[in-house]
Design a protein around this motif. Structure first.
Motif, PDB file in Angstrom:
ATOM      1  N   ILE A 199       0.904  -1.168   0.030  1.00 21.10           N
ATOM      2  CA  ILE A 199       0.006  -0.028  -0.167  1.00 21.10           C
ATOM      3  C   ILE A 199       0.659   1.213   0.197  1.00 21.10           C
ATOM      4  N   LYS A 200       1.996   1.176   0.796  1.00 25.43           N
ATOM      5  CA  LYS A 200       2.778   2.350   0.908  1.00 25.43           C
ATOM      6  C   LYS A 200       3.371   2.613  -0.466  1.00 25.43           C
ATOM      7  N   GLY A 201       3.873   1.417  -1.239  1.00 23.27           N
ATOM      8  CA  GLY A 201       4.534   1.427  -2.595  1.00 23.27           C
ATOM      9  C   GLY A 201       3.433   2.142  -3.417  1.00 23.27           C
ATOM     10  N   LEU A 202       2.120   1.766  -3.366  1.00 29.55           N
ATOM     11  CA  LEU A 202       1.317   2.273  -4.275  1.00 29.55           C
ATOM     12  C   LEU A 202       1.033   3.640  -3.982  1.00 29.55           C
ATOM     13  N   GLU A 203       0.985   4.044  -2.895  1.00 34.28           N
ATOM     14  CA  GLU A 203       0.778   5.416  -2.297  1.00 34.28           C
ATOM     15  C   GLU A 203       1.792   6.152  -2.902  1.00 34.28           C
ATOM     16  N   ALA A 204       3.204   5.592  -2.714  1.00 31.22           N
ATOM     17  CA  ALA A 204       4.376   6.262  -3.263  1.00 31.22           C
ATOM     18  C   ALA A 204       4.347   6.317  -4.639  1.00 31.22           C
TER      19      ALA A 204
END
Length: 178
Positions: free
Chosen positions: A73-78
């Motif tokens: 999720i953090k990667g997608l948000e990034a």
């Protein structure tokens, strides 16, 4: 009529078998007793530890899966923020391109107008020209940008004199040759 009890037709009775009692066999084995469920501390604690360890392992697995999902999720948000940043950069570049296009059109149109008005330095005049392209106003404010160039200084060029013999005579006299 016949006599109901005809001796010829005597019913024959079948001999009844007397029940013979067979001796009942007593079981040679002792009756199986159901195992008593007495608590066995060692087995109970081992079973409890096993269940506890399995529960801990399952919890650890779930936490690992959760952390992996959070990382994704953090990667997608990034990547989402990167996409937003790229979109902002694209919009900014589009705005700059539009502005550059407007300036190029402004320069093209006004440079032709400045050239017909007799402008000496078109690039400088374009920078000084206001947005509405008032060439006459610029001509009134900065007259030195408009005019005809008569020489490098703006004056008539002074060349050799028309009377070359008189000039040569003066030069010889001053040198003491005559």
């Amino acid at each position: 009529m016949e006599d109901p009890k005809d001796p010829k037709e005597e019913p024959t009775e079948e001999p009844k078998e007397e029940p013979t009692e067979e001796p009942k066999e007593e079981p040679t084995e002792e009756p199986k007793e159901e195992p008593k469920h007495e608590p066995n501390d060692e087995k109970a604690s081992a079973k409890y530890r096993q269940q506890r360890d399995e529960a801990r392992k399952a919890l650890d697995d779930q936490q690992k899966a959760l952390s992996e999902l959070q990382d994704k999720i953090k990667g997608l948000e990034a990547s989402d923020t990167k996409v937003k940043e790229l979109q902002e950069q694209i919009e900014h570049m589009n705005e700059q391109a539009t502005e550059a296009k407007k300036q190029a059109e402004f320069a093209r149109v006004n440079s032709a107008r400045l050239a017909t008005a007799g402008c000496v330095d078109v690039d400088l005049a374009l920078k000084l020209l206001d947005e509405n392209g008032d060439v006459d106003g610029l001509k009134d404010e900065k007259p030195y940008l408009f005019g005809t160039v008569k020489g490098s200084t703006g004056l008539k060029p002074v060349g050799a004199s028309q009377n070359t013999e008189a000039t040569l005579h003066k030069a010889r006299k001053a040198a003491g040759l005559e």
